[in-house]
Write an enzyme that holds these catalytic residues in place. Sequence first.
Site, PDB file in Angstrom:
ATOM      1  N   GLU A 121       2.010  11.497   2.272  1.00 20.85           N
ATOM      2  CA  GLU A 121       3.267  11.772   2.954  1.00 20.85           C
ATOM      3  C   GLU A 121       4.473  11.432   2.075  1.00 20.85           C
ATOM      4  O   GLU A 121       4.436  10.501   1.271  1.00 20.85           O
ATOM      5  CB  GLU A 121       3.336  10.982   4.264  1.00 20.85           C
ATOM      6  CG  GLU A 121       2.228  11.433   5.224  1.00 20.85           C
ATOM      7  CD  GLU A 121       2.365  10.883   6.635  1.00 20.85           C
ATOM      8  OE1 GLU A 121       2.304  11.688   7.569  1.00 20.85           O
ATOM      9  OE2 GLU A 121       2.527   9.658   6.796  1.00 20.85           O
ATOM     10  N   CYS A 134      11.654   9.061  -0.306  1.00 18.03           N
ATOM     11  CA  CYS A 134      10.642   8.007  -0.355  1.00 18.03           C
ATOM     12  C   CYS A 134       9.321   8.666  -0.746  1.00 18.03           C
ATOM     13  O   CYS A 134       8.800   9.507  -0.010  1.00 18.03           O
ATOM     14  CB  CYS A 134      10.566   7.375   1.042  1.00 18.03           C
ATOM     15  SG  CYS A 134       9.325   6.110   1.182  1.00 18.03           S
ATOM     16  N   CYS A 141      -4.339   2.741   0.135  1.00 14.83           N
ATOM     17  CA  CYS A 141      -3.921   1.562  -0.629  1.00 14.83           C
ATOM     18  C   CYS A 141      -5.102   0.610  -0.713  1.00 14.83           C
ATOM     19  O   CYS A 141      -5.881   0.511   0.235  1.00 14.83           O
ATOM     20  CB  CYS A 141      -2.740   0.891   0.080  1.00 14.83           C
ATOM     21  SG  CYS A 141      -1.942  -0.404  -0.893  1.00 14.83           S
ATOM     22  N   CYS A 145      -2.107  -5.252   3.709  1.00 16.63           N
ATOM     23  CA  CYS A 145      -1.040  -5.990   4.402  1.00 16.63           C
ATOM     24  C   CYS A 145      -1.190  -5.715   5.897  1.00 16.63           C
ATOM     25  O   CYS A 145      -1.331  -4.554   6.296  1.00 16.63           O
ATOM     26  CB  CYS A 145       0.322  -5.558   3.885  1.00 16.63           C
ATOM     27  SG  CYS A 145       0.449  -5.748   2.096  1.00 16.63           S
ATOM     28  N   CYS A 148       1.054  -3.152   7.963  1.00 17.11           N
ATOM     29  CA  CYS A 148       1.337  -1.842   7.346  1.00 17.11           C
ATOM     30  C   CYS A 148       0.268  -0.819   7.712  1.00 17.11           C
ATOM     31  O   CYS A 148      -0.921  -1.078   7.566  1.00 17.11           O
ATOM     32  CB  CYS A 148       1.415  -2.012   5.834  1.00 17.11           C
ATOM     33  SG  CYS A 148       1.530  -0.438   4.955  1.00 17.11           S
ATOM     34  N   GLY A 206       0.890   3.535  -0.798  1.00 16.44           N
ATOM     35  CA  GLY A 206       0.286   2.994  -2.014  1.00 16.44           C
ATOM     36  C   GLY A 206       1.076   1.901  -2.699  1.00 16.44           C
ATOM     37  O   GLY A 206       2.245   1.666  -2.405  1.00 16.44           O
ATOM     38  N   CYS A 380       9.450   3.072   7.315  1.00 19.79           N
ATOM     39  CA  CYS A 380       8.727   2.194   6.391  1.00 19.79           C
ATOM     40  C   CYS A 380       7.407   1.742   6.971  1.00 19.79           C
ATOM     41  O   CYS A 380       7.352   1.226   8.082  1.00 19.79           O
ATOM     42  CB  CYS A 380       9.514   0.911   6.182  1.00 19.79           C
ATOM     43  SG  CYS A 380      10.637   0.983   4.863  1.00 19.79           S
TER      44      CYS A 380
HETATM   45  N1  SAH Z   1       3.114  -0.960  -1.638  1.00 23.70           N
HETATM   46  C1  SAH Z   1       4.480  -1.174  -1.889  1.00 23.70           C
HETATM   47  C2  SAH Z   1       5.373  -0.011  -1.513  1.00 23.70           C
HETATM   48  C3  SAH Z   1       5.085   0.707  -0.230  1.00 23.70           C
HETATM   49  S1  SAH Z   1       5.491  -0.109   1.275  1.00 23.70           S
HETATM   50  C4  SAH Z   1       4.931  -2.443  -1.209  1.00 23.70           C
HETATM   51  O1  SAH Z   1       4.198  -2.989  -0.415  1.00 23.70           O
HETATM   52  O2  SAH Z   1       6.031  -2.892  -1.525  1.00 23.70           O
HETATM   53  C5  SAH Z   1       7.267  -0.056   1.373  1.00 23.70           C
HETATM   54  C6  SAH Z   1       7.875  -1.171   2.212  1.00 23.70           C
HETATM   55  O3  SAH Z   1       7.614  -0.997   3.611  1.00 23.70           O
HETATM   56  C7  SAH Z   1       7.331  -2.527   1.852  1.00 23.70           C
HETATM   57  O4  SAH Z   1       8.343  -3.491   1.796  1.00 23.70           O
HETATM   58  C8  SAH Z   1       6.420  -2.809   3.007  1.00 23.70           C
HETATM   59  O5  SAH Z   1       6.151  -4.163   3.126  1.00 23.70           O
HETATM   60  C9  SAH Z   1       7.209  -2.238   4.161  1.00 23.70           C
HETATM   61  N2  SAH Z   1       6.419  -2.024   5.378  1.00 23.70           N
HETATM   62  C10 SAH Z   1       5.099  -1.778   5.465  1.00 23.70           C
HETATM   63  N3  SAH Z   1       4.750  -1.616   6.761  1.00 23.70           N
HETATM   64  C11 SAH Z   1       5.866  -1.738   7.504  1.00 23.70           C
HETATM   65  C12 SAH Z   1       6.141  -1.620   8.903  1.00 23.70           C
HETATM   66  N4  SAH Z   1       5.180  -1.323   9.771  1.00 23.70           N
HETATM   67  N5  SAH Z   1       7.410  -1.805   9.314  1.00 23.70           N
HETATM   68  C13 SAH Z   1       8.393  -2.061   8.418  1.00 23.70           C
HETATM   69  N6  SAH Z   1       8.199  -2.153   7.094  1.00 23.70           N
HETATM   70  C14 SAH Z   1       6.943  -1.998   6.638  1.00 23.70           C
HETATM   71 FE1  SF4 Z   2       0.754  -3.542   1.496  1.00 23.62          FE
HETATM   72 FE2  SF4 Z   2       2.450  -1.755   0.408  1.00 23.62          FE
HETATM   73 FE3  SF4 Z   2      -0.220  -1.271   0.446  1.00 23.62          FE
HETATM   74 FE4  SF4 Z   2       1.186  -1.213   2.725  1.00 23.62          FE
HETATM   75  S1  SF4 Z   2       1.421   0.185   0.986  1.00 23.62           S
HETATM   76  S2  SF4 Z   2      -0.826  -2.211   2.385  1.00 23.62           S
HETATM   77  S3  SF4 Z   2       2.722  -2.813   2.372  1.00 23.62           S
HETATM   78  S4  SF4 Z   2       0.836  -2.925  -0.638  1.00 23.62           S
END
Ligand code: SAH
Ligand code: SF4
Length: 404
Positions: A121, A134, A141, A145, A148, A206, A380
């Site tokens: 996406e 974005c 990934c 986390c 996420c 990712g 996000c």
């Molecule tokens: N993998 C990288 C980039 C992609 S995520 C990273 O983790 O930084 C982009 C941002 O969205 C990151 O700061 C992540 O922590 C945040 N994010 C992930 N899930 C989210 C959610 N459900 N609500 C708000 N922010 C979120």
């Molecule tokens: Fe964590 Fe970023 Fe991967 Fe989501 S995309 S699992 S926030 S590292």
Amino acid sequence: MVLILNDVSAAGKAGADGRGELSTLAGASRGELKSALSSLGVPDKQLRMRSGQLWSWIYARGIGDFEEMTDVSKELRAKLAGAYSLDRPQIVSEQVSQDGTRKWLLRLPKRGHDAKAPEVETVYIPEADRGTLCISSQVGCTLTCTFCHTGTQKLVRNLTHGEIVGQILLARDRVGDWPGAEGPSDGGLLPDAERKITNIVLMGMGEPLYNFENVRQAMEIAADSGGLSHSKRRITLSTSGVVPEIERWGAEAGTMLAISMHAVTDELRDVLVPINRKYPIKDLLQACRTYPGLSNARRITFEYVMLKGVNDSLADARALVKLLAGIPAKINLIPFNAWPGAAYECSDWEQIERFAEIVNKAGYASPVRTPRGRDILAACGQLKSASVKLRASERDPAKATSGD
Ligand code: SAH
Ligand code: SF4
């Protein structure tokens, strides 16, 4: 109103005429363009000039058909069209949010072990003073986390640099961001002030630092002043904290950096951002302090997702500003965006405001990021595609053994 358009793509049609799927030059590096030309018989001494012409047509003008390359001979155009395409990733669906945010689900060509064409996406977020694209760096990934949505999808594969650049080309096609795309064209290039996509963030699906080389090459193509010409100061890579790669990224790619911080103690960060068990907060912040090019004019953004009752106390806010003291930083508070099955809730608005006040008082301006495109799950951390990774036995039934 949410608009869902399916099959709006003109791309992906290669193969329909029986030629088989041609590989695309949209997303190619200068070196790859030279090799392509060389393979078509262009003499070595012309490679530089000819690849420069292609570069400009593909990246400064955004054309999608070799026939439009008017300064390239008819003969070479025919050879190019016979061997290559200028296809972008194929659009599976395009959704437009009430707030103008657009999300594309894109299908990529099958490569290597792919059982099916994987999907990713890409999101475009228009704002009054900017337009942010974005983009995704991986399908799924490897990290998990807990807040996420992408983290619930196993890594299917890394994107190639061409597929990362392809997202930018496709978004420019769809929002009309090429010279002469809207209104009468004078043939000139688009002045910066008229661009719709002004910023690029690697915040889609990712972990970009786990696909370092492809992301680096893609950002070189995006930043090239003879082509897409996105300033590196308007490109931001977001990482969950792959500490050993942070310095290297700064030195080799030199874009802006964002860190997914989300917690002020290792105990909590170990749970929310499990890569913290490998690279704890102390090491992460040390890598930030020494990030190449860091200054008050080039700050690191610390992202902090607001999770109700988990990381949103006022003590957390005070600890956050204390931790970041001495690092040229911006703080972005992100209201948690829920997704089906998520175990968290977004903090109450009053609590976010109280938290923000402490952060503001410490000298960090306007830190709360307004959620965009929530109605189309484009905010996000809401991105996830249905692509799955197949086990070896599923890829190759001949290798299947019981119990695999
Ligand atoms: N993998 C990288 C980039 C992609 S995520 C990273 O983790 O930084 C982009 C941002 O969205 C990151 O700061 C992540 O922590 C945040 N994010 C992930 N899930 C989210 C959610 N459900 N609500 C708000 N922010 C979120
Ligand atoms: Fe964590 Fe970023 Fe991967 Fe989501 S995309 S699992 S926030 S590292």
